[in-house]
Write a protein that holds these residues in place. Structure first.
Motif, PDB file in Angstrom:
ATOM      1  N   TYR A 420     -12.254   7.624   9.301  1.00 58.80           N
ATOM      2  CA  TYR A 420     -11.732   8.312   8.128  1.00 58.80           C
ATOM      3  C   TYR A 420     -11.126   9.675   8.483  1.00 58.80           C
ATOM      4  N   THR A 421     -11.609  10.309   9.539  1.00 60.66           N
ATOM      5  CA  THR A 421     -10.937  11.516  10.026  1.00 60.66           C
ATOM      6  C   THR A 421      -9.525  11.178  10.476  1.00 60.66           C
ATOM      7  N   SER A 422      -9.395  10.109  11.215  1.00 60.68           N
ATOM      8  CA  SER A 422      -8.084   9.692  11.720  1.00 60.68           C
ATOM      9  C   SER A 422      -7.162   9.257  10.594  1.00 60.68           C
ATOM     10  N   MET A 423      -7.703   8.550   9.590  1.00 68.48           N
ATOM     11  CA  MET A 423      -6.870   8.113   8.471  1.00 68.48           C
ATOM     12  C   MET A 423      -6.370   9.303   7.653  1.00 68.48           C
ATOM     13  N   ALA A 424      -7.264  10.286   7.426  1.00 70.04           N
ATOM     14  CA  ALA A 424      -6.836  11.480   6.684  1.00 70.04           C
ATOM     15  C   ALA A 424      -5.752  12.225   7.459  1.00 70.04           C
ATOM     16  N   TRP A 425      -5.911  12.334   8.777  1.00 69.07           N
ATOM     17  CA  TRP A 425      -4.888  12.979   9.598  1.00 69.07           C
ATOM     18  C   TRP A 425      -3.569  12.215   9.493  1.00 69.07           C
ATOM     19  N   THR A 426      -3.643  10.895   9.458  1.00 65.64           N
ATOM     20  CA  THR A 426      -2.434  10.074   9.346  1.00 65.64           C
ATOM     21  C   THR A 426      -1.713  10.352   8.030  1.00 65.64           C
ATOM     22  N   ILE A 427      -2.485  10.480   6.934  1.00 64.48           N
ATOM     23  CA  ILE A 427      -1.884  10.757   5.626  1.00 64.48           C
ATOM     24  C   ILE A 427      -1.220  12.127   5.598  1.00 64.48           C
ATOM     25  N   VAL A 428      -1.906  13.132   6.140  1.00 54.95           N
ATOM     26  CA  VAL A 428      -1.476  14.521   6.005  1.00 54.95           C
ATOM     27  C   VAL A 428      -0.433  14.918   7.038  1.00 54.95           C
TER      28      VAL A 428
END
Length: 446
Positions: A420-428
């Motif tokens: 989820y850290t990686s997914m949030a980074w992907t979104i932002v």
């Protein structure tokens, strides 16, 4: 498993009565039953030596102190001397509240309202935020989306910590007359297996709505102030009152959640800009934030039997971490002359960003989960413990009797936080960079 049972012993007895997985019938004898992997929170955690006797004892003591520091102010505000006395008094109030819920349902229950409040309960679920927040980042207000992420995740972490400290039951667990729709547990991201106080749905409804109103008044919005206030009131009522109507929370749970939601909205509204400045101006800010998130998760209360709140907190901490780091990297990237490009503001560009962005997210989740799982297994940790069992053993009242080790729970927590850290980074940050390369850059207003 009923994480919100009236007493932990009742919860443990339900799990203990389950059929031992080692003695279950072979799949050929249960061809009509689908085999599924049970959620981690319905599995018993084996009591084992985690590191060493002294370290384990120190960790347990640190968790007790952390739990007290989180919950003691709440107890004092209610004029209780300590957390245990507050829990005892609140337990009686849950019983009284369950009777109020029964009277409310007898007065108002009808099929249209059943559907209405079930629909609104979705608007405080993880799936709703994972759909709506990326849209805000890519096609709406980048700063509002970032700060709203902090509102949602910080509120959930705080609320979940309080749930596992006070360990108060839900109304149905103390009064069998309380009606709860069968689909409520399917819509709820924790399947109502966590404890009751406070209601994080009510907390999020208030924190999201109040923060949106404050943000709209300060930064300006296309929606008039009166209409924005009306929408906020509708949102708060529909989600919060719905928790009572659906029988999943007592009035005390909802009231506590609403008060805490107001606190969360005011805190984030007043501190979000300072936090942004910290992320942009502090060397090694990402490492400091990661250390703090790890500190919170390590000291997160660990009730036995488990509840879903710990792994949900892993998700929230990961989202905050990825969002903050992504914001710093995206800001640095956009200050470079090569990225001084005006955003493309058109319906077609927005639609293209949505399609491409969610495709990137789905692919990223599959790849990231596979990579992190392989890495953890490489060092001897199993992040996906548990064996497939017939669905009836998971969803039935007896639960599913399997045991996992503490290190397996640790690996599952690392996996969820990392993904989820990686997914949030992907979104932002990740997806906006790809949008720029494709000639459809999105706006970033701060």
């Amino acid at each position: 498993m009923q994480g919100g049972a009236a007493e932990d012993l009742v919860h443990l007895k339900q799990v203990g009565q389950a059929i031992d997985i080692c003695n279950k019938e072979t799949p050929s004898k249960r061809q009509k039953e689908e085999l599924v992997k049970p959620p981690l929170d319905v599995l018993r955690v084996e009591d084992e030596l985690f590191i060493s006797p002294s370290v384990d004892a120190a960790l347990l003591r640190a968790r007790e102190l952390f739990a007290s520091s989180v919950a003691l102010p709440i107890a004092w505000l209610h004029l209780d001397a300590n957390v245990e006395s507050s829990r005892t008094r609140k337990h009686e109030r849950v019983k009284e509240g369950a009777q109020s819920v029964c009277r409310l349902q007898e007065t108002f229950r009808c099929k249209p309202l059943d559907r209405y409040f079930l629909l609104w309960s979705f608007f405080a679920e993880e799936e709703f935020y994972l759909l709506s927040l990326p849209l805000l980042f890519w096609c709406g207000d980048y700063r509002f989306a970032r700060h709203m992420t902090y509102v949602v995740c910080f509120g959930l972490v705080w609320g979940n910590l309080l749930k596992d400290v006070f360990r108060l039951p839900r109304p149905r667990n103390v009064n069998s007359k309380v009606w709860v729709p069968s689909s409520a547990s399917q819509i709820d991201s924790t399947a109502c297996r966590d404890f009751g106080f406070p209601s994080t749905h009510a907390m999020n409804s208030v924190s999201n709505a109040i923060f949106a109103v404050l943000y709209g008044f300060y930064h300006g919005t296309a929606i008039s102030g009166g209409l924005l206030g009306l929408l906020a009131g509708c949102w708060i009522f529909s989600v919060s009152f719905g928790r009572l109507y659906l029988g999943v929370h007592s009035p005390m749970d909802v009231k506590g959640g609403m008060i805490l939601g107001l606190v969360v909205a005011l805190l984030v509204y007043n501190l979000a800009n300072a936090f942004d400045d910290f992320m942009l101006g502090t060397p090694y800010a990402a490492f400091l934030l990661a250390a703090f998130a790890s500190f919170v998760l390590v000291l997160n209360p660990q009730p036995r039997p488990m509840t879903p709140t710990f792994l949900q907190n892993c998700t929230c901490c990961g989202l905050i971490l990825g969002c903050a780091i992504g914001f710093r990297m995206e800001s640095q990237r956009r200050t470079a002359s090569a990225f001084q490009t005006e955003p493309v503001q058109s319906v077609a560009a927005a639609a293209l960003r949505v399609v491409i962005g969610f495709s990137i997210l789905l692919l990223a989740r599959l790849v990231l989960k596979s990579c992190f799982t392989s890495l953890l297994r490489l060092v001897g940790l199993e992040p996906n413990p548990g064996k497939p069992v017939p669905r009836s053993e998971v969803e039935g009242p007896e639960g599913c009797r399997q045991e996992i080790k503490g290190w397996e729970l640790f690996a599952a927590a690392v996996l969820k936080t990392s993904v989820y850290t990686s997914m949030a980074w992907t979104i932002v940050c990740g997806a906006p960079a790809i949008f720029h390369m494709l000639g459809i850059p999105c706006a970033m207003n701060g």
